[in-house]
Design a protein around this motif. Sequence first.
Motif, PDB file in Angstrom:
ATOM      1  N   LEU A  12       0.924   4.054  -2.943  1.00 48.36           N
ATOM      2  CA  LEU A  12       0.564   5.453  -2.685  1.00 48.36           C
ATOM      3  C   LEU A  12       1.701   6.390  -3.076  1.00 48.36           C
ATOM      4  O   LEU A  12       1.490   7.452  -3.653  1.00 48.36           O
ATOM      5  CB  LEU A  12       0.212   5.628  -1.205  1.00 48.36           C
ATOM      6  CG  LEU A  12      -0.336   6.998  -0.791  1.00 48.36           C
ATOM      7  CD1 LEU A  12      -1.525   7.383  -1.644  1.00 48.36           C
ATOM      8  CD2 LEU A  12      -0.713   6.983   0.685  1.00 48.36           C
ATOM      9  N   PHE A  25       1.494  12.033  -9.776  1.00 49.13           N
ATOM     10  CA  PHE A  25       0.668  13.236  -9.671  1.00 49.13           C
ATOM     11  C   PHE A  25       1.513  14.499  -9.692  1.00 49.13           C
ATOM     12  O   PHE A  25       1.246  15.449 -10.442  1.00 49.13           O
ATOM     13  CB  PHE A  25      -0.162  13.166  -8.383  1.00 49.13           C
ATOM     14  CG  PHE A  25      -0.956  14.410  -8.105  1.00 49.13           C
ATOM     15  CD1 PHE A  25      -2.164  14.646  -8.762  1.00 49.13           C
ATOM     16  CD2 PHE A  25      -0.507  15.338  -7.179  1.00 49.13           C
ATOM     17  CE1 PHE A  25      -2.892  15.795  -8.508  1.00 49.13           C
ATOM     18  CE2 PHE A  25      -1.238  16.489  -6.913  1.00 49.13           C
ATOM     19  CZ  PHE A  25      -2.431  16.717  -7.585  1.00 49.13           C
ATOM     20  N   PHE A  85      -4.682  15.549  -2.699  1.00 49.06           N
ATOM     21  CA  PHE A  85      -4.591  14.276  -3.411  1.00 49.06           C
ATOM     22  C   PHE A  85      -4.304  13.124  -2.457  1.00 49.06           C
ATOM     23  O   PHE A  85      -4.987  12.096  -2.469  1.00 49.06           O
ATOM     24  CB  PHE A  85      -3.490  14.371  -4.469  1.00 49.06           C
ATOM     25  CG  PHE A  85      -3.217  13.078  -5.179  1.00 49.06           C
ATOM     26  CD1 PHE A  85      -4.053  12.644  -6.198  1.00 49.06           C
ATOM     27  CD2 PHE A  85      -2.126  12.298  -4.833  1.00 49.06           C
ATOM     28  CE1 PHE A  85      -3.807  11.447  -6.859  1.00 49.06           C
ATOM     29  CE2 PHE A  85      -1.872  11.101  -5.476  1.00 49.06           C
ATOM     30  CZ  PHE A  85      -2.713  10.667  -6.493  1.00 49.06           C
ATOM     31  N   LEU A  86      -3.332  13.304  -1.603  1.00 48.76           N
ATOM     32  CA  LEU A  86      -2.938  12.228  -0.688  1.00 48.76           C
ATOM     33  C   LEU A  86      -4.042  11.896   0.311  1.00 48.76           C
ATOM     34  O   LEU A  86      -4.319  10.727   0.581  1.00 48.76           O
ATOM     35  CB  LEU A  86      -1.654  12.617   0.052  1.00 48.76           C
ATOM     36  CG  LEU A  86      -0.372  12.532  -0.770  1.00 48.76           C
ATOM     37  CD1 LEU A  86       0.804  13.088   0.006  1.00 48.76           C
ATOM     38  CD2 LEU A  86      -0.098  11.089  -1.189  1.00 48.76           C
ATOM     39  N   SER A 141      -9.148   5.781   1.015  1.00 45.62           N
ATOM     40  CA  SER A 141      -9.567   4.520   0.407  1.00 45.62           C
ATOM     41  C   SER A 141      -8.517   3.420   0.517  1.00 45.62           C
ATOM     42  O   SER A 141      -8.496   2.506  -0.276  1.00 45.62           O
ATOM     43  CB  SER A 141      -9.906   4.767  -1.067  1.00 45.62           C
ATOM     44  OG  SER A 141      -8.764   5.239  -1.738  1.00 45.62           O
ATOM     45  N   TRP A 142      -7.646   3.504   1.465  1.00 45.15           N
ATOM     46  CA  TRP A 142      -6.713   2.386   1.660  1.00 45.15           C
ATOM     47  C   TRP A 142      -6.854   1.827   3.059  1.00 45.15           C
ATOM     48  O   TRP A 142      -6.456   0.742   3.345  1.00 45.15           O
ATOM     49  CB  TRP A 142      -5.270   2.811   1.354  1.00 45.15           C
ATOM     50  CG  TRP A 142      -4.420   3.080   2.568  1.00 45.15           C
ATOM     51  CD1 TRP A 142      -4.832   3.566   3.769  1.00 45.15           C
ATOM     52  CD2 TRP A 142      -3.015   2.843   2.699  1.00 45.15           C
ATOM     53  NE1 TRP A 142      -3.776   3.665   4.627  1.00 45.15           N
ATOM     54  CE2 TRP A 142      -2.656   3.224   4.004  1.00 45.15           C
ATOM     55  CE3 TRP A 142      -2.035   2.356   1.836  1.00 45.15           C
ATOM     56  CZ2 TRP A 142      -1.352   3.126   4.470  1.00 45.15           C
ATOM     57  CZ3 TRP A 142      -0.734   2.276   2.321  1.00 45.15           C
ATOM     58  CH2 TRP A 142      -0.410   2.655   3.619  1.00 45.15           C
ATOM     59  N   GLN A 195       1.850   6.773  -6.825  1.00 42.61           N
ATOM     60  CA  GLN A 195       0.756   7.642  -7.261  1.00 42.61           C
ATOM     61  C   GLN A 195       1.086   9.102  -6.995  1.00 42.61           C
ATOM     62  O   GLN A 195       0.834   9.974  -7.824  1.00 42.61           O
ATOM     63  CB  GLN A 195      -0.539   7.266  -6.540  1.00 42.61           C
ATOM     64  CG  GLN A 195      -1.159   5.970  -7.027  1.00 42.61           C
ATOM     65  CD  GLN A 195      -2.390   5.614  -6.212  1.00 42.61           C
ATOM     66  OE1 GLN A 195      -2.404   5.810  -4.992  1.00 42.61           O
ATOM     67  NE2 GLN A 195      -3.408   5.077  -6.861  1.00 42.61           N
ATOM     68  N   CYS A 196       1.655   9.347  -5.816  1.00 43.07           N
ATOM     69  CA  CYS A 196       2.003  10.718  -5.439  1.00 43.07           C
ATOM     70  C   CYS A 196       3.024  11.292  -6.403  1.00 43.07           C
ATOM     71  O   CYS A 196       2.885  12.432  -6.880  1.00 43.07           O
ATOM     72  CB  CYS A 196       2.538  10.734  -4.012  1.00 43.07           C
ATOM     73  SG  CYS A 196       2.958  12.392  -3.436  1.00 43.07           S
ATOM     74  N   GLU A 206      -6.612   9.803  -1.493  1.00 43.29           N
ATOM     75  CA  GLU A 206      -6.149   8.443  -1.763  1.00 43.29           C
ATOM     76  C   GLU A 206      -6.041   7.635  -0.474  1.00 43.29           C
ATOM     77  O   GLU A 206      -6.318   6.439  -0.452  1.00 43.29           O
ATOM     78  CB  GLU A 206      -4.781   8.472  -2.452  1.00 43.29           C
ATOM     79  CG  GLU A 206      -4.790   9.002  -3.872  1.00 43.29           C
ATOM     80  CD  GLU A 206      -5.531   8.078  -4.824  1.00 43.29           C
ATOM     81  OE1 GLU A 206      -5.477   6.841  -4.612  1.00 43.29           O
ATOM     82  OE2 GLU A 206      -6.193   8.578  -5.748  1.00 43.29           O
ATOM     83  N   PHE A 207      -5.636   8.306   0.555  1.00 48.90           N
ATOM     84  CA  PHE A 207      -5.391   7.606   1.825  1.00 48.90           C
ATOM     85  C   PHE A 207      -6.685   7.083   2.437  1.00 48.90           C
ATOM     86  O   PHE A 207      -6.707   6.021   3.053  1.00 48.90           O
ATOM     87  CB  PHE A 207      -4.683   8.534   2.799  1.00 48.90           C
ATOM     88  CG  PHE A 207      -4.189   7.856   4.036  1.00 48.90           C
ATOM     89  CD1 PHE A 207      -3.358   6.743   3.946  1.00 48.90           C
ATOM     90  CD2 PHE A 207      -4.540   8.315   5.298  1.00 48.90           C
ATOM     91  CE1 PHE A 207      -2.892   6.100   5.085  1.00 48.90           C
ATOM     92  CE2 PHE A 207      -4.074   7.679   6.446  1.00 48.90           C
ATOM     93  CZ  PHE A 207      -3.256   6.569   6.329  1.00 48.90           C
ATOM     94  N   LYS A 252       0.822  -1.214   0.000  1.00 49.34           N
ATOM     95  CA  LYS A 252       0.000   0.000   0.000  1.00 49.34           C
ATOM     96  C   LYS A 252       0.850   1.255   0.000  1.00 49.34           C
ATOM     97  O   LYS A 252       0.573   2.219  -0.704  1.00 49.34           O
ATOM     98  CB  LYS A 252      -0.915  -0.005   1.236  1.00 49.34           C
ATOM     99  CG  LYS A 252      -2.058  -1.001   1.150  1.00 49.34           C
ATOM    100  CD  LYS A 252      -3.149  -0.501   0.223  1.00 49.34           C
ATOM    101  CE  LYS A 252      -4.404  -1.354   0.324  1.00 49.34           C
ATOM    102  NZ  LYS A 252      -5.436  -0.898  -0.629  1.00 49.34           N
TER     103      LYS A 252
END
Lengths: 109, 109
Positions: free
Chosen positions: A92, A99, B99-100, B106-107, A95-96, B103-104, A88
């Motif tokens: 993440l 982005f 953004f983080l 949903s983890w 993804q960061c 995303e965070f 995870k």
Amino acid sequence: MEIKSRIWIEEKGKPFIGFGRINLLKEVEKTASISAAARAMHMSYKKAWQLLDQMNKLALEPVVIKNVGGKSGGGTQVTDYGVLLIQKFEELNTQCITFLEEEFKSWQS
Amino acid sequence: MEIKSRIWIEEKGKPFIGFGRINLLKEVEKTASISAAARAMHMSYKKAWQLLDQMNKLALEPVVIKNVGGKSGGGTQVTDYGVLLIQKFEELNTQCITFLEEEFKSWQS
DNA sequence: AATCGCTATATTTATGAAAACATAACGCTA
DNA sequence: TAGCGTTATGTTTTCATAAATATAGCGATT
């Protein structure tokens, strides 16, 4: 000009996981030993032990299971939860970075 | 469990702007003085001067313009380019955090 | 019960970054 | 030309963190 970033997760204001700890976890997963992992990373055993200990204390369920003594002195296993954390976190982070790279392109006048 | 992050921009592998430097720039903008900014931030004048000097050297065009001597000893102005940097950096940082956080959410199983 | 490599922990030593201290130079003003 | 507050820069001291060192305990294996 390069955009850089670091992400980490805190629990109760204390660092829970970040780059160093994730790398350490991965090395423990590979070697099944704190001391072997520490050697591979050129880190002192004590430092590695402390990091894992903090993670275990902050986590809802253990990240590693340590065995003292035994045929080969003992060893340490990364739990399923620990493996999930690695996945995870790295996801993440990727993804960061993606982005930020994208956003950064469109700011360089 | 909180997700945390830091972003910064490098030029030729050297730190160009990050949180500390942006805050310093903002304080210089406000006070028009390196020494006043340093005092306000409880930072040594030398440290502040060094940070601004590095920024100026790495930037394509100056971020601050410094004047030595004069009626009140001199002073320092943040250039238009410097002001733009502040705005862009803070915007990018805000976007990154948003953004983080998203995303965070949903983890966390 | 002797061995072995590991976990566990305390204590000491090194290291590098920041802070503190000191001092020179500058140029407008009066 | 004396004074003022700033920029500019070198040197020393502190301090927090990491590394190094040391040592005890554990338990399956032989």
